[in-house]
Write a protein that holds these residues in place. Sequence first.
Motif, short mmCIF file in Angstrom:
data_model
loop_
_atom_site.label_atom_id
_atom_site.label_comp_id
_atom_site.label_asym_id
_atom_site.label_seq_id
_atom_site.Cartn_x
_atom_site.Cartn_y
_atom_site.Cartn_z
N LEU A 633 -37.95 -13.50 21.70
CA LEU A 633 -37.09 -13.11 20.59
C LEU A 633 -37.86 -13.03 19.27
CD1 LEU A 633 -33.91 -15.14 21.55
CD2 LEU A 633 -34.04 -12.65 21.38
N ARG A 634 -38.79 -13.98 19.08
CA ARG A 634 -39.57 -13.97 17.83
C ARG A 634 -40.46 -12.73 17.76
NH1 ARG A 634 -40.15 -19.42 19.06
NH2 ARG A 634 -42.37 -19.16 19.52
N LYS A 635 -40.92 -12.27 18.96
CA LYS A 635 -41.71 -11.03 18.99
C LYS A 635 -40.88 -9.84 18.51
CE LYS A 635 -45.10 -11.82 22.65
NZ LYS A 635 -45.52 -11.43 24.02
N GLU A 636 -39.56 -9.92 18.69
CA GLU A 636 -38.66 -8.85 18.26
C GLU A 636 -38.25 -9.01 16.79
OE1 GLU A 636 -37.67 -6.16 20.05
OE2 GLU A 636 -39.08 -6.85 21.59
N GLY A 637 -38.78 -10.04 16.13
CA GLY A 637 -38.54 -10.19 14.70
C GLY A 637 -37.44 -11.17 14.32
N PHE A 638 -36.86 -11.87 15.29
CA PHE A 638 -35.81 -12.83 14.97
C PHE A 638 -36.43 -14.15 14.54
CE2 PHE A 638 -33.85 -9.97 18.10
CZ PHE A 638 -32.73 -9.56 17.38
N SER A 639 -35.80 -14.79 13.54
CA SER A 639 -36.34 -16.05 13.03
C SER A 639 -35.93 -17.20 13.94
CB SER A 639 -35.82 -16.32 11.62
OG SER A 639 -34.42 -16.58 11.67
N ALA A 640 -36.74 -18.24 13.93
CA ALA A 640 -36.44 -19.43 14.74
C ALA A 640 -35.10 -20.02 14.32
CB ALA A 640 -37.55 -20.46 14.58
N GLU A 644 -31.90 -20.61 16.73
CA GLU A 644 -31.39 -21.98 16.89
C GLU A 644 -29.89 -22.03 16.58
OE1 GLU A 644 -32.06 -26.48 15.10
OE2 GLU A 644 -33.42 -24.87 14.52
N GLN A 645 -29.47 -21.33 15.51
CA GLN A 645 -28.05 -21.33 15.14
C GLN A 645 -27.18 -20.74 16.26
OE1 GLN A 645 -27.99 -19.24 11.37
NE2 GLN A 645 -27.73 -21.16 10.23
N LEU A 646 -27.68 -19.67 16.89
CA LEU A 646 -26.93 -19.06 17.99
C LEU A 646 -26.86 -20.04 19.16
CD1 LEU A 646 -25.52 -16.65 19.39
CD2 LEU A 646 -27.80 -15.87 20.11
N TRP A 647 -28.00 -20.59 19.53
CA TRP A 647 -28.07 -21.41 20.73
C TRP A 647 -27.33 -22.74 20.59
CZ3 TRP A 647 -33.88 -20.64 22.53
CH2 TRP A 647 -34.01 -19.32 23.00
N GLN A 648 -27.13 -23.17 19.37
CA GLN A 648 -26.36 -24.41 19.18
C GLN A 648 -24.92 -24.24 19.66
OE1 GLN A 648 -26.78 -25.31 15.01
NE2 GLN A 648 -28.62 -26.57 15.32
N ARG A 649 -24.47 -22.98 19.73
CA ARG A 649 -23.10 -22.71 20.18
C ARG A 649 -22.99 -22.73 21.71
NH1 ARG A 649 -22.21 -17.10 18.42
NH2 ARG A 649 -20.19 -17.42 19.43
N PHE A 650 -24.16 -22.65 22.42
CA PHE A 650 -24.15 -22.54 23.88
C PHE A 650 -24.30 -23.91 24.53
CE2 PHE A 650 -26.17 -18.00 23.67
CZ PHE A 650 -25.03 -17.55 23.01
N LYS A 651 -23.65 -24.07 25.66
CA LYS A 651 -23.77 -25.33 26.40
C LYS A 651 -25.07 -25.34 27.22
CE LYS A 651 -18.74 -25.51 26.77
NZ LYS A 651 -17.57 -25.33 27.65
N ALA A 652 -25.52 -26.55 27.58
CA ALA A 652 -26.79 -26.71 28.29
C ALA A 652 -26.81 -25.93 29.60
CB ALA A 652 -27.05 -28.19 28.55
#
Length: 877
Positions: A633-640, A644-652
Amino acid sequence: MTFQCPLELTHEQLQLASLKQQLEHFTQQQKAAFFAHDSVTDLVHQRSQYMDRMLTRLWQHFGFAAQADLALVAVGGYGRGELHPLSDIDILILSQQKLGSEWEAKISEFITLLWDLRLEVGHAVRTVDECADIGRSDLTVATNLQEARLLAGSEEAFDALKNVVLSESFWPSETFYKAKIEEQKARHARYHDTTYNLEPDIKSTPGGLRDIHTLSWVARRHFGATTLLEMSRFGFLTDAEYRELVECQDFLWRVRFALHIELKRYDNRLTFAHQAQVAEHLGYVGEGNRGVEMMMKEFYRTLRRVAELNKMLLKLFDQAILQGGASEPAQILDADFQRRGALIEARKPALFQARPETILDMFLHIANDSTIEGVSPPTLRQLRTARRRLNRFLHTIPAAREKFMALCRHPNALHKAFSLMHKLGVLAAYLPQWSQIVGQMQFDLFHVYTVDEHSVRLLKHINTFSYAKNHDKHPICCEVYPRLQKKELLILAAIFHDIGKGRGGDHSVIGAEEALTFCLEHGLSKPEANLVSWLVRNHLLMSVTAQRRDIYDPDVIAEFAKQVRDEEYLEYLVCLTVADICATNPDLWNSWKRTLLAELYYSTQRALRRGLENPVDVRDRIRHNQQMASALLRKEGFSARAIEQLWQRFKANYFLRHSHKQIAWHSEHILRQTDTQAPLVLMSKNATRGGTEVFVYCKDQPALFATVVAELDRRNFNVHDAQIMTSKDGYALDTFMVLDHQGHVIEAERHKAIIRHIQHVLADGRPTKIKSRRTPQKLAHFTVKTRVDFLPTKGNKRTLMEFVALDTPGLLATVGATFAELNLNLHAAKITTIGERAEDLFILTGASGGRLSEEEQGALQHVLIERVTELAPSQSA
């Protein structure tokens, strides 16, 4: 039997209604005679004679006798004087000169009347010269003309035709023979070159009536022999073989006559829909499918006998026609065998009777030399005689056991030797259990072959794992099989894996016990025998686990690894499993199954190497997937920070059950989404885990699963797997693995339209109405009892529900709608279709979370069975 001779019909009786009544009366009398066990040969010839008289009377009625050079000629099977109740009546209206328009109109009227009588008439109107021209360029026409028989009219025109057909220049016998051999090869290939298809064609399948016809056509063209009896007088058939061919033809005619009584339209396929009725007509009765089993075993035995005789006689014809009767010089192989051309032959006339174990020596020679294509006719005759006179099974002879094991260990035996041993009845003569599965039916749409043919094909598929060219299709097996130390153990497991079928009880257990005894009798060590027995007992374990369990669950992998125990067993098992699937049905193997089995194989291999006492650390896998996806994702230009903000919404669990590439793909599109209220639907351009992945991200809603699968079902797509997840803030993260109805990934050009339709129904918010479609004809004659079972699980978090039902259209959508109706939460679905059966696994929680209570389980079971019962009649209406 009494019925009015058509030649005696009056002018008034030649009206359409009266003629229909006459034909129906004759047909009913023939039917009654068949049920009274009259000779089918007499009935077949009688029908032809009746039709001769009917057509002759109509010929007179239409005034064709006034045209001096006009003739009515029977051709093809009708020309041979053979008609079954629904047989084509092939006629040729022959003239020496072109007909005028007046006669053409009369002929058209004549043919129309025959059609109005609902006779299956095939006709041609030609001059003698036209017949000659078309016949020289068309093998089928030439063959039909060979069997021409004058019914009425000009003998001069008919004699002119016969002079053309019998001339050497029309179809030289050598050219005709070669063309007929190629025609037979092409016909056999359409039926997978086996007599053992579960829904065989009585006429065209290898060993069927066409194979007898081919012998007659070649003999007629070269020798002028018009019957099997005449053929025997030329020395090609012994008296015993002649009687055998007549007996086989008589049985096939009885089956065909019984089938035609049952059908309304012409067909020669002995389908599941008609096998029970035909068996009953022929007097095969028993509990359940027993009557059909008995009839079909006799049917397959007859096909094998015809196929053997056909092969042997065509080789004799080859020598007589192509080689002018001369035989090639013999090349000595050893004291007992020699080869002549591409065929092996015994050097002594009674070798197999004197020393039966030498039968296996012949196949060792075939394994040693791949240029040997078959067995010479005299040796085949000797083998047939010896096989019938054996007073014990070959495996009881110590010398034969050694030779059999030498074959199992021979690196080239799977190429040709084993399949030829089966075709020539040697496997059945060696092993009593094999003789029991010859022609053993399998009553489902999953298998397309009998048990014995399936097992031989399994051996052939194992052989393909030896070749690097098959690596793309079978990457694991082509890597594993060459390094197996004792390939004979896999071969023995293949021979025994289904040998217990048809005897009641669990065939895997029966086969495992018999395999153990066989191995020890044949000198294998106890560990080797145990491995073979274990493979037979567990030959379904890997495919069932891969297709019907959640193989991304570490507990499932750990349980499977405990059953497999070590890596050697795993390697043998994966080869047996893949070959078994491929040999079941030519259309069954696809990228989805390949990916599932690869995932299970490598996960189990890692578990075994790590040690079963060291289970996988789930947190390590989650961290690994997140790190790899984040890098993409970072290669596509998205910031860490954004990631992180998106993934905090997802369950393990989301990160555990998806690959890092899937996670990155989903995340990229969610992060780029401008309208966060609109449903996001993605379809993978490249195959994901062997299928097309459909990913749905939107605010969760009732019946979301049912809505999506209903839309996919509308387009005749099959859902094979589903991961149903919800984010911490109530968004659905659902993944569906989909293939088209042929088992292929979905074409990229269809993606946009599919995405648009799914987005529309999700935005609408109302559950899609399940599309009512007619149940496919092939399912109409199968019944599968709907079953809902709840499986034990570790802990109390979720419920595993196993669901079995007839795989009718709209079934999966109906199941999903039922979950929504009962307010149950679906977390994952494993969808498996086995022929006519849907065998699905669902992971559920109740309305308040956690396992379903006993009350919820009972309610679900009741409603599901009710809904599926409602579904089936509406589909077949």
